[in-house]
Write an enzyme that holds these catalytic residues in place. Structure first.
Site, PDB file in Angstrom:
ATOM      1  N   GLU A  74      39.746  44.839  33.398  1.00 31.97           N
ATOM      2  CA  GLU A  74      40.227  44.970  32.018  1.00 31.97           C
ATOM      3  C   GLU A  74      40.151  46.408  31.518  1.00 31.97           C
ATOM      4  O   GLU A  74      40.880  46.791  30.613  1.00 31.97           O
ATOM      5  CB  GLU A  74      39.412  44.065  31.074  1.00 31.97           C
ATOM      6  N   HIS A 122      32.730  35.086  57.723  1.00 27.10           N
ATOM      7  CA  HIS A 122      33.285  34.027  58.573  1.00 27.10           C
ATOM      8  C   HIS A 122      34.617  33.517  58.032  1.00 27.10           C
ATOM      9  O   HIS A 122      35.113  32.493  58.468  1.00 27.10           O
ATOM     10  CB  HIS A 122      32.264  32.901  58.706  1.00 27.10           C
ATOM     11  N   LYS A 140      48.776  34.869  25.841  1.00 29.58           N
ATOM     12  CA  LYS A 140      48.391  34.069  24.671  1.00 29.58           C
ATOM     13  C   LYS A 140      49.616  33.804  23.805  1.00 29.58           C
ATOM     14  O   LYS A 140      49.826  32.683  23.344  1.00 29.58           O
ATOM     15  CB  LYS A 140      47.343  34.818  23.839  1.00 29.58           C
TER      16      LYS A 140
HETATM   17  O1  PA5 Z   1      36.339  42.004  27.254  1.00 25.97           O
HETATM   18  C1  PA5 Z   1      36.997  41.406  26.422  1.00 25.97           C
HETATM   19  O2  PA5 Z   1      37.260  41.909  25.329  1.00 25.97           O
HETATM   20  C2  PA5 Z   1      37.491  39.989  26.655  1.00 25.97           C
HETATM   21  O3  PA5 Z   1      37.229  39.549  27.924  1.00 25.97           O
HETATM   22  C3  PA5 Z   1      36.838  39.054  25.660  1.00 25.97           C
HETATM   23  O4  PA5 Z   1      35.458  39.121  25.831  1.00 25.97           O
HETATM   24  C4  PA5 Z   1      37.309  37.611  25.834  1.00 25.97           C
HETATM   25  O5  PA5 Z   1      38.700  37.571  25.772  1.00 25.97           O
HETATM   26  C5  PA5 Z   1      36.701  36.720  24.753  1.00 25.97           C
HETATM   27  O6  PA5 Z   1      37.019  37.216  23.505  1.00 25.97           O
HETATM   28  P1  PA5 Z   1      36.262  36.731  22.218  1.00 25.97           P
HETATM   29  O7  PA5 Z   1      34.855  37.144  22.324  1.00 25.97           O
HETATM   30  O8  PA5 Z   1      36.955  37.404  21.089  1.00 25.97           O
HETATM   31  O9  PA5 Z   1      36.392  35.226  22.152  1.00 25.97           O
END
Ligand code: PA5
Length: 436
Positions: A286, A307, A421
């Protein structure tokens, strides 16, 4: 480097000392940019000095709530996804016994990290008859997966113990002011913990997002924070690649990436590291995967995967490098016994510990893969304890932030995550997202 060491010898045939030294100037400059908050995403640098700035009152409140939960409940459900769940799961799996009863801990369950009726139904079955507490975690407070899981688990809890008692067994970890979860928590009167504005999900393990579930699991969060603090001090002090191991790791992987080694395979040699590696994959993927740039973070677990994926690693496409993640000392090592008849031919190992055999498996793999054209480096964690893990968490946070800057991307946003989303909401006819 107290509990962590990095060995880059097996990258030398690919990355010379001159190339590494050649990157020092740029790394020094980016270190300043990071420290002075002048780079991309500088509104999300709350993690940078969090270990040394977290307040005693916050730690005490987390510990107090955790011990109340352990007294009140024998099952604790962590409801969250991505950065709002992986850090806690990583720490709990790393520090707790791998199988069997976990002493001094409520039984920890996870929800909201998938959309599966089977998973949630099985979880509801598993929770039946137990005294359940819920911790719903979402920074935005609007993420669909944990919101659905929370609605279902909350309803089940209310049916089981009544609305009033359920309210006492729910903790919400979310934004200080905004989001649907914050509004719901206020309306219901849940205990809440705040996710700081300037800390993004994948950098939030050392906030109440991670610390509360970790404390409920009976793990000493002060030791975890101490390890992170040590690494913060070490990496803040100097960007010199000879001393700053996190930057050395970042520099080597960047130079390998520039040579077309576009996949980093994190290869762990201990089953307790499974979710640490999942956490690292999120942090890396990310943070770096933007503007059609970034290493692809992949993982294998050795020796299990030697393996299965071992063949590919030895002789597949040469677009990869490997980072081995090892635990120096197991918590409970075992010795291989002598056998009178030696029918299994293992007496040559009699008296040896499993750690020793695992170490030789690692050494043999590292040499074999290097010979097969896979550069590799090794991060060794001295022990399986909270200090070491705290240090590792911070090590990767610092290294990956700098890696993002080396790629000229913002390591602290995730615009690409929104795309699915929007489509999903349109397909589900969510109000405001109807198809035009
Ligand atoms: O690193 C990030 O920002 C994402 O992985 C969020 O943690 C994840 O999408 C969950 O988001 P939220 O905490 O707003 O529910």
């Amino acid at each position: 480097m107290l509990n962590l060491s990095l060995n880059i010898d097996n990258t030398k045939p690919f990355v010379s000392d001159e190339e590494l030294n050649g990157l020092q100037g740029e790394i020094g400059r980016l270190h300043e940019v990071l420290e002075k908050g002048q780079g991309l995403g500088h509104d999300y640098l709350g993690w940078l000095h969090l270990p040394s700035h977290i307040e005693e009152a916050e730690i005490a409140a987390i510990e107090e709530t955790a011990s109340a939960i352990r007294a009140q409940c024998d099952a604790f459900v962590v409801i969250g996804i991505g950065g709002s769940y992986l850090g806690a799961r990583a720490a709990i799996n790393f520090c707790q016994p791998l199988l069997g009863e976990k002493k001094g801990s409520s039984e920890i369950f996870y929800a909201g990290h998938n959309i599966s009726g089977d998973y949630l139904s099985d979880l509801l079955d598993a929770l039946r008859g137990k005294r359940v507490c819920l911790n719903v975690i979402s920074k935005s407070g609007t993420t669909t997966e944990p919101a659905i899981a929370f609605r279902i688990l909350k309803e089940a809890l209310e049916k089981d113990v009544g609305v009033e008692e359920a309210r006492k067994r729910i903790v919400a970890t979310t934004d200080e002011k905004k989001g649907a979860l914050k509004q719901l928590a206020d309306a219901e009167g849940y205990k809440t913990f705040v996710i700081p504005d300037d800390v993004g999900g994948r950098y939030s393990v050392l906030t109440p997002v991670g610390l509360l579930p970790i404390a409920v699991a009976g793990i000493d969060v002060r030791r975890l924070l101490q390890g992170a603090r040590d690494e913060e001090a070490q990496t803040t002090a100097s960007p010199d690649l000879k001393h700053n191991t996190a930057y050395r790791y970042a520099a080597v992987r960047h130079l390998l990436y520039l040579q077309g080694k576009t996949t980093e395979v994190m290869a762990s040699f201990h089953p307790s590291l499974q979710y640490v590696v999942e956490w690292w994959k999120q942090l890396t993927g990310e943070s770096e995967g933007k503007n059609h740039r970034g290493l692809f973070p992949a993982s294998v677990e050795y020796t299990t995967d030697l393996h299965s994926m071992g063949q590919w690693m030895q002789e597949g496409q040469r677009t990869i490098f490997e980072t081995f993640l090892r635990v120096g000392h197991s918590n409970r090592d075992l010795q291989i016994p002598q056998s009178e008849d030696d029918r299994d031919g293992l007496n040559y190992l009699a008296g040896r510990n499993l750690d020793h055999v695992n170490e030789k498996a690692y050494e043999g793999t590292a040499q074999a893969h290097l010979a097969g054209g896979v550069p590799n480096m090794t991060l060794t964690l001295k022990n399986r304890d909270p200090e070491t893990l705290g240090q590792l968490f911070y090590f990767f946070e610092r290294a990956i932030a700098l890696s993002g800057y080396l790629l000229h991307v913002n390591p602290f946003d995730q615009p690409g995550v929104e795309f699915y989303k929007k489509n999903m909401f349109q397909l589900l006819n969510k109000p405001g997202y109807e198809k035009r």
